[in-house]
Scaffold this active site. Structure first.
Site, short mmCIF file in Angstrom:
data_model
loop_
_atom_site.label_atom_id
_atom_site.label_comp_id
_atom_site.label_asym_id
_atom_site.label_seq_id
_atom_site.Cartn_x
_atom_site.Cartn_y
_atom_site.Cartn_z
N PHE A 128 22.76 93.41 147.62
CA PHE A 128 22.46 94.38 146.57
C PHE A 128 23.35 95.59 146.78
CE2 PHE A 128 19.96 98.05 145.08
CZ PHE A 128 19.40 97.61 143.88
N ALA A 242 11.22 96.77 147.20
CA ALA A 242 11.66 96.70 148.60
C ALA A 242 10.98 97.78 149.44
CB ALA A 242 13.17 96.84 148.68
N ARG A 268 0.91 100.64 184.75
CA ARG A 268 1.79 101.53 185.51
C ARG A 268 0.95 102.51 186.32
NH1 ARG A 268 6.63 102.15 187.90
NH2 ARG A 268 7.18 104.35 188.06
N GLU A 362 16.84 102.99 151.44
CA GLU A 362 15.81 102.83 150.41
C GLU A 362 15.20 104.17 150.03
OE1 GLU A 362 14.83 100.03 148.94
OE2 GLU A 362 16.00 98.59 150.11
N GLY A 363 16.04 105.18 149.97
CA GLY A 363 15.58 106.53 149.66
C GLY A 363 15.27 107.26 150.94
C1 FAD Z 1 21.89 99.94 157.87
C2 FAD Z 1 21.88 100.34 156.43
C3 FAD Z 1 21.75 99.37 155.45
C4 FAD Z 1 21.81 99.72 154.10
N1 FAD Z 1 21.70 98.72 153.15
C5 FAD Z 1 21.94 99.04 151.84
C6 FAD Z 1 22.00 98.02 150.83
O1 FAD Z 1 21.78 96.84 151.12
N2 FAD Z 1 22.32 98.36 149.57
C7 FAD Z 1 22.55 99.66 149.21
O2 FAD Z 1 22.84 99.89 148.05
N3 FAD Z 1 22.48 100.65 150.13
C8 FAD Z 1 22.18 100.37 151.44
N4 FAD Z 1 22.14 101.39 152.39
C9 FAD Z 1 22.46 102.76 151.98
C10 FAD Z 1 21.26 103.70 151.94
O3 FAD Z 1 20.41 103.41 150.89
C11 FAD Z 1 21.81 105.12 151.88
O4 FAD Z 1 22.35 105.40 153.15
C12 FAD Z 1 20.76 106.16 151.52
O5 FAD Z 1 20.39 106.04 150.18
C13 FAD Z 1 21.23 107.58 151.79
O6 FAD Z 1 22.50 107.80 151.29
P1 FAD Z 1 23.66 108.49 152.18
O7 FAD Z 1 23.70 107.78 153.45
O8 FAD Z 1 24.86 108.53 151.36
O9 FAD Z 1 23.13 109.94 152.47
P2 FAD Z 1 23.29 111.21 151.54
O10 FAD Z 1 22.82 110.90 150.17
O11 FAD Z 1 24.65 111.76 151.71
O12 FAD Z 1 22.25 112.19 152.21
C14 FAD Z 1 22.54 112.93 153.42
C15 FAD Z 1 21.36 113.82 153.71
O13 FAD Z 1 21.19 114.75 152.65
C16 FAD Z 1 19.90 114.68 152.10
N5 FAD Z 1 19.94 114.96 150.67
C17 FAD Z 1 20.75 114.41 149.74
N6 FAD Z 1 20.50 114.94 148.53
C18 FAD Z 1 19.50 115.83 148.70
C19 FAD Z 1 18.77 116.70 147.82
N7 FAD Z 1 19.02 116.75 146.50
N8 FAD Z 1 17.82 117.48 148.34
C20 FAD Z 1 17.53 117.44 149.67
N9 FAD Z 1 18.17 116.65 150.54
C21 FAD Z 1 19.14 115.85 150.07
C22 FAD Z 1 19.45 113.28 152.42
O14 FAD Z 1 18.02 113.18 152.42
C23 FAD Z 1 20.05 113.06 153.79
O15 FAD Z 1 19.21 113.63 154.75
C24 FAD Z 1 22.00 101.07 153.73
C25 FAD Z 1 22.09 102.03 154.74
C26 FAD Z 1 22.03 101.68 156.07
C27 FAD Z 1 22.15 102.74 157.10
#
Ligand code: FAD
Lengths: 382, 249
Positions: A128, A242, A268, A362-363
């Site tokens: 996905f 999910a 322990r 997943e958010g």
């Molecule tokens: C191992 C792994 C597997 C994954 N698998 C999938 C997959 O199968 N498919 C898929 O589509 N994605 C997948 N993801 C991606 C995942 O859903 C995203 O990492 C996640 O949605 C967060 O996005 P980002 O990492 O870009 O963080 P960012 O969006 O850059 O966020 C960084 C930080 O800023 C905060 N933040 C961002 N915007 C705001 C706001 N408006 N207000 C307050 N705080 C904010 C966030 O909460 C976070 O703490 C996966 C990630 C991992 C690590």
């Protein structure tokens, strides 16, 4: 462990049998190789046919494509799988909630009849692809585009962090068209699709994650999922499914940490007595047990509520709760094991590292906070 | 051909158990109950015979309505239907054997497959008693089974090795651990099992007396092992051994 509050009374006989069967399977078939898979960083693909035999692909889809099991049964399956490792639950979440669910929900009959039998037999694994290198929490601003050019769709862009991408036979790719975000079925072997594994993750190491580049990928007109004309909402509907599984799964991982810590504390001995007889250790154990029990009760109610108003917001609240509780429990459990707590052999550090991903994907925790915040106040702070 | 398999529900072998205050029954705190592991092997073997030769597999369970869960599990593994003999009284093995013998006759059973013992009572009586009551040949502790037109060949695990027997059917066999490895019932089969017939009859309707001059008097926990001690040397060791009588005479 013997239960103080017997939650099983909330389950139907069938749910209980399903949980017992999956627990039995998980303990015997999934727990042995997991430390090695985590340490070396691979997904044990030989388990896929066994997952299929057991019936783990298509758990809650309606018949004839799925088993039409209760929401609670799906949750309990996630709980048992993640009790072993978040990687197994992630694998099942993706194939069920993020691949088979959207094909069933948004696909036409032809797409359903081509993809669903192959995905439920495990012959085809899907992934996905929503997140991009520059767009995680704000998928609405995605840069991947799909253009209609002389009767064909042409996709350009890149996706990142995609679970199962390196082993996937096809991709559910979300891309922007001139009329909004849509979902597409893309065969991984299509010309212009480049998939690279993202190595060196320090979390969810027994799950494979990939980057996907789409370079002028040409698709037939009927590769679009017609039901996704509602736009991003369609993708979010998949995520709600999910996330529901994560609520149960994260608590499963935490329960394994707690049970390990409880057992360890009784055996322990320091200062000539078991550490479980120290008040501070007992306070930690009770705190963990209390939070786990509360979370389980919340999850059971969440399963019952699946047809009620604002279920997706309820799921946000429960996902936020489950991940926070799970991380806290894992950290407390890690502490109770002292130095042993950092050893792979004792499982807790593996769960703890995994849960860092579960907290984020997943958010993120922040995003779920703001979803519930908006519900409470009416103000969108995202 | 019809195979009858007996299923008992036992306290999960890994649960902590203890006698109640009057030492009359064994209790456990909210422990899970599960199908007696040997019975699960018996069910698996019967289902394999069914898959190979098309036999009908009938499950019999005796006890409270709670045992339906173990019976449904047997149905999920692949048995065709079940008969639950309902009673809330704890019946002794002879009465249980009489029930099984009676049902086997009523159902015109060709082969009875049972666990060699149940992990709660560890009696290892019932199969033998059923064979005796029916006057059928028996093969106990079976670790290998092949079936011919009207006979069975079984390999038994006995103290001094393996014994091969040929039995004329109808017959009773009790199964040992190494006979097979039971499958996990798949989720679709768990769902199908819900709709398989499970006929409930009352023990009292079978006209079998409940009492047999056999009574369980009391249960006790195993004695707690005393903590070990570290000795200073061999002299003290000999001393201790002499003192604790039994060892050195
Ligand atoms: C191992 C792994 C597997 C994954 N698998 C999938 C997959 O199968 N498919 C898929 O589509 N994605 C997948 N993801 C991606 C995942 O859903 C995203 O990492 C996640 O949605 C967060 O996005 P980002 O990492 O870009 O963080 P960012 O969006 O850059 O966020 C960084 C930080 O800023 C905060 N933040 C961002 N915007 C705001 C706001 N408006 N207000 C307050 N705080 C904010 C966030 O909460 C976070 O703490 C996966 C990630 C991992 C690590």
């Amino acid at each position: 462990m013997d239960l103080l509050i017997n939650l099983e009374e909330c389950y139907s006989n069938e749910d209980r049998m399903i949980q017992a069967t999956v627990a039995d399977f998980a303990n015997k078939e999934l727990s042995t190789g997991i430390s090695d898979a985590f340490e070396k960083g691979y997904f044990p693909t030989k388990i896929i046919p066994e997952f299929a035999n057991l019936g783990l692909f298509g758990i809650s889809l309606p018949k004839p494509y799925g088993l039409e099991l209760s929401k609670l049964a799906y949750g309990l399956i996630c709980y048992e799988l993640e009790k072993i490792d978040s990687a197994y639950r992630s694998f099942i979440s993706v194939q069920n909630s993020l691949v088979m669910y959207p094909i069933h929900e948004f696909g036409n009959e032809k797409q359903r009849s081509i993809y669903l039998p192959k995905t439920s037999s495990g012959e085809w694994i899907g992934c996905f692809a929503l997140t991009e290198p520059d767009h995680g929490s704000d998928p609405d601003n995605m840069e991947t585009v799909a253009e209609k050019i002389s009767g064909k769709w042409v996709i350009n862009g890149s996706k990142a962090w995609i679970t199962n991408a390196p082993i996937a036979d096809f991709i559910i790719c979300w891309a922007k068209t001139s009329i909004g975000i849509r979902g597409f079925l893309v065969n991984s072997a299509t010309r212009g699709v480049i998939i690279n594994e993202m190595k060196h993750k320090m979390s969810l190491r027994a799950s494979v994650t990939g980057e996907i580049v789409f370079e002028n990928v040409e698709l037939a007109e009927d590769c679009i999922l017609p039901g996704t004309e509602v736009g991003l909402v369609a993708a979010l509907k998949c995520l709600t499914q999910a996330r529901f599984g994560i609520c149960f799964g994260a608590i499963g991982a935490a329960m394994d940490c707690f049970e390990t810590a409880l057992d360890y504390s009784k055996n322990r001995r320091q200062f000539d007595k078991p550490i479980s007889s120290c008040q501070l250790i007992q306070a930690d154990l009770v705190e963990m047990y209390q939070e786990l029990t509360k979370s389980q009760l919340m999850n059971i109610q969440l399963a019952k509520n699946s047809n009620t108003k604002n279920w997706h917001i309820q799921v946000s609240l429960a996902k936020r709760n489950a991940c926070r509780v799970a991380l806290n429990v894992a950290r407390s459990s890690r502490n109770i094991l002292g130095a042993n707590g950092i050893m792979l052999e004792y499982k807790i550090i593996r769960h703890l590292l995994n849960l860092e991903t579960v907290f984020t994907y997943e958010g993120t925790d922040n995003i779920h906070t703001l979803i519930v915040g908006k519900y409470l106040t009416g103000d969108n702070a995202i | 051909m019809k195979i009858l398999v007996c299923v008992k529900q036992v306290i999960n072998p890994y649960a902590k158990v203890f006698p109640d205050e009057e030492n009359k029954i064994v209790r456990s705190n909210n422990a899970r109950y599960s199908i007696n592991p040997f019975d699960e092997i018996a069910v698996e073997e019967a289902v394999r015979l069914k898959e190979k030769y098309g036999f009908e597999v009938i499950i019999v369970g005796i006890g409270s309505l709670d045992i339906q869960e173990s019976m449904r599990r047997a149905l999920a593994i692949g048995a065709d239907r079940g008969i639950l003999v309902n009673t809330d009284v704890e019946l002794c093995t002879l009465v249980v054997s009489k029930i099984i013998a009676k049902l086997a006759q009523e159902e015109n059973i060709n082969l009875i497959v049972m666990g060699k013992q149940s992990t709660d009572g560890d009696h290892s009586h019932t199969g033998q008693m059923v064979a005796g009551l029916l006057d059928w040949p028996q093969g106990t502790f079976v670790s290998e089974l092949t079936i011919g037109d009207d006979y069975l060949k079984v390999v038994r695990e006995v103290d001094n090795g393996l014994e091969t027997l040929q039995l004329v059917m109808p017959a009773v066999i009790t199964v040992d651990l190494r006979l097979n490895e039971p499958r996990y019932p798949s989720l679709p089969n768990i769902i199908k099992a819900k709709n398989k017939p499970l006929n409930k009859i009352n023990f009292s309707d079978l006209n079998i007396p409940e009492h047999t001059g056999y009574e369980e008097i009391r249960y006790d926990s195993p004695l707690k092992r005393e903590q070990g001690i570290i000795l200073s040397g061999s002299e003290e060791l000999v001393d201790k051994l002499n003192l604790s009588s039994m060892v050195v005479k």
